[in-house]
Design an enzyme around this catalytic site. Structure first.
Site, mmCIF file in Angstrom:
data_model
loop_
_atom_site.group_PDB
_atom_site.id
_atom_site.type_symbol
_atom_site.label_atom_id
_atom_site.label_comp_id
_atom_site.label_asym_id
_atom_site.label_seq_id
_atom_site.Cartn_x
_atom_site.Cartn_y
_atom_site.Cartn_z
ATOM 1 C CE LYS A 35 -0.903 -3.830 -7.496
ATOM 2 N NZ LYS A 35 -0.884 -2.334 -7.630
ATOM 3 N N GLY B 80 -3.458 -3.728 2.370
ATOM 4 C CA GLY B 80 -4.400 -2.775 1.807
ATOM 5 C C GLY B 80 -5.722 -2.816 2.548
ATOM 6 C CB SER B 81 -9.037 -1.488 1.661
ATOM 7 O OG SER B 81 -9.382 -2.184 0.469
ATOM 8 C CB VAL C 268 -8.778 -4.440 -2.098
ATOM 9 C CG1 VAL C 268 -7.854 -5.042 -3.155
ATOM 10 C CG2 VAL C 268 -9.448 -3.186 -2.649
ATOM 11 C CB ALA D 131 -0.918 -0.015 1.219
ATOM 12 N N GLY E 214 3.729 1.988 16.174
ATOM 13 C CA GLY E 214 5.142 1.921 16.513
ATOM 14 C C GLY E 214 5.618 0.546 16.914
ATOM 15 C CB CYS F 249 -2.721 -0.345 9.096
ATOM 16 S SG CYS F 249 -1.051 -0.917 9.424
ATOM 17 C CD GLU G 95 -0.160 -7.930 8.387
ATOM 18 O OE1 GLU G 95 -0.999 -7.352 9.117
ATOM 19 O OE2 GLU G 95 0.593 -8.818 8.797
#
Length: 532
Positions: free
Chosen positions: A210, A266-267, A270, A185, A482, A322, A288
């Protein structure tokens, strides 16, 4: 006539904006570090040992000023097919090297990143929008996981298991799985690939990366660093391949049987589709996905520590982590005091160019993100929420800036609060008992990161236990963001269940074989079965 003037003025504004974007930042001496990373005004976004690209040309835009940094030629489906073929072929070479030899290459990658840390960190800040300390910190995270993977390359462990059959040995072996796909992402355009890259290489896998369509220059710069290390060791560049592209490339990777593992960041929406496509072909995934993270502040907590932690967790990366804190769940006895102190802290946050010294909050990454922020604020007001501070966009140099925002008096069960808005908005919620606080933390569909602030040992152990936080990251007296590289990173529920980075995450990049060797002259069966 007036309508004509309006139309002419509008077109003139659009033309001026287009002219501004046509002038690339990469030609400005101020950004000379971009050329140090091997970037030019027009870059090829496909690498499989050679740099190519036959897809459409896109512009990488700086979110702090809306200006074009450089242009990138993306890959198309034919490019992807060629890259996948080469990555599969180079796996034979790479996986045949002993693991410690692979670790030595990863060590060299870490050293190469050290020499480019400053330049690459600036590029992350320029292209993604996070402040420079965070940009350089992201590169440092990649360096750290390289160090971790070097040690791991000499420590892959199998098990010797007692066999119930005389004259037999029972044990486990771990082997590389092949070429893998890594889809990352925009918000961590270097570090998340680094987690996967270092461990996957040490494990003996090749890879196709990608990257996000809006941060192609970061991925090209990183791949050039990897390319230099592989070339100096006489190894195929296709071991670490890159295809910059749109969703079609990600879709092709998810459906490609040559890739036994897809790591997707990503989301949730998706990620669900990626997971289904990979599962249909019996592949593996590391997912993730979204987070809707909360800090729970108890009545006995250190309020000063809570406020400092919440400030970084809510505002850091302009709320585009995230692990950003999106819900601040406070005991009713400390609610007003914490909100007052946090609002004062927000007032001191300097917002601006992420490369400028002293700036703590950069821009959102895109115009769409800015629109999502505005929509969320308006929806919160309609739901009766009170905007304590922030709530507006900022007109600064054409960038996508917003004010970090605190909202109180909103129903914690509302769909708005349960939806992840990737922006610096925190909803403050009251609770009366520890059980109620934990229940509010757990009621969202995501389960990434969580934190409890308390000095009460009973609360702590409840929080960490089976009836406590249901997240993958469960902290006490530290922020939700963190994470260190030594621990496995990932979450439960709609966050996908994936784990990356430390602990035993390396096992996801390998296949396990249960092995039995008979060194006797007999053929006894397990469970004492007699088959004469």
């Amino acid at each position: 006539m007036n309508r004509l003037l309006v139309k002419t003025s509008f077109n003139a504004f659009r033309f001026e904006k287009i002219l501004r974007r046509m002038s690339t930042l990469i030609s400005d001496p101020k950004y000379s570090y971009l050329k140090d990373l091997g970037l030019d005004e027009s870059n090829l976004g496909v690498f499989d040992g050679e740099w190519t690209g036959h897809g459409k040309t896109i512009t990488s835009v700086c979110p702090a000023n809306g200006k074009t940094i450089a242009k990138v030629v993306l890959g198309n489906n034919d490019d992807y097919s060629r890259v996948a073929k080469k990555a599969t072929e180079s796996w034979e070479t790479w996986s045949s090297l002993p693991a410690p030899k692979r670790g030595e290459i990863v060590r060299q990658i870490g050293d190469a990143l050290r020499t480019k840390k400053s330049q690459l960190g600036k590029l992350v800040s320029l292209e993604m929008g996070k402040i420079l300390p965070e940009g350089e910190g992201e590169v440092q995270e990649y360096i750290d996981i390289c160090d971790y993977a070097v040690g791991l390359s000499r420590m892959f462990e199998g098990k010797v298991i007692p066999s119930e059959r005389p004259g037999h040995s029972l044990f486990e072996m771990w082997n590389p799985i092949g070429p893998i796909g890594i889809i990352t992402a925009f918000n961590f355009p270097v570090a998340v690939f680094g987690w996967n890259n270092a461990l996957a290489m040490a494990c003996g896998n090749t890879m196709i990366w990608k990257s996000a369509p809006t941060t192609p220059l970061c991925s090209i710069a990183v791949t050039r660093i990897l390319q230099s290390v592989l070339a100096s060791n006489g190894l195929p560049g296709s071991i670490c391949s890159l295809v910059c592209g749109d969703w079609e490339i990600g879709d092709a990777m998810a459906k490609d049987k040559r890739l036994p593992l897809i790591s997707f960041t990503g989301s949730t929406a998706v990620g669900r589709e990626v997971s289904l496509n990979v599962q249909r072909r019996f592949g593996r995934t590391i997912l993730e996905l979204g987070g809707n993270n909360a800090i729970v502040g108890c009545e006995d907590c250190d309020i000063e520590m809570l406020v400092r932690s919440a400030l970084f967790a809510c505002v850091g990366t302009a709320g585009q982590r995230c692990t950003t804190t999106r819900r601040l769940i406070l005991h009713e006895s400390i609610h007003d005091k914490v909100v007052e102190k946090l609002a004062k802290a927000y007032a001191q946050v300097k917002i601006g160019d992420p490369l400028e010294s002293g700036v703590l909050c950069g821009p959102l990454h895109s115009h769409n993100a800015q629109k999502d922020y505005v929509d969320a604020i308006e929806n919160a007001k309609k739901l009766g929420g009170t905007v304590i501070c922030g709530g507006d966009t900022l007109d600064k140099d054409g960038g996508y800036f917003v004010q970090p925002t605190i909202i109180t008096n909103i129903d914690h069960k509302s769909s708005l609060v349960h939806r992840e808005t990737f922006a610096p908005i925190v909803y403050v919620i009251k609770f009366s008992t520890i059980n109620e606080g934990i229940a509010i933390n757990n009621e969202v569909e995501q389960g990434l990161s969580s934190s409890l602030f308390t000095k009460n040992l009973q609360y702590i152990h409840k929080w960490l236990g089976p009836h406590g936080s249901d997240c993958g990251i469960v902290n006490v007296n530290i922020p939700t963001s963190g994470a260190e590289i030594g621990g496995a990173f990932g979450g439960e529920k709609a966050t996908g269940g994936g784990r990356e980075s430390g602990s035993d995450s390396w096992k996801q990049y390998m296949r396990r074989s249960t092995c039995t060797i008979n060194f006797s002259q007999d053929l006894p069966l397990a469970q004492g079965i007699q088959f004469q």
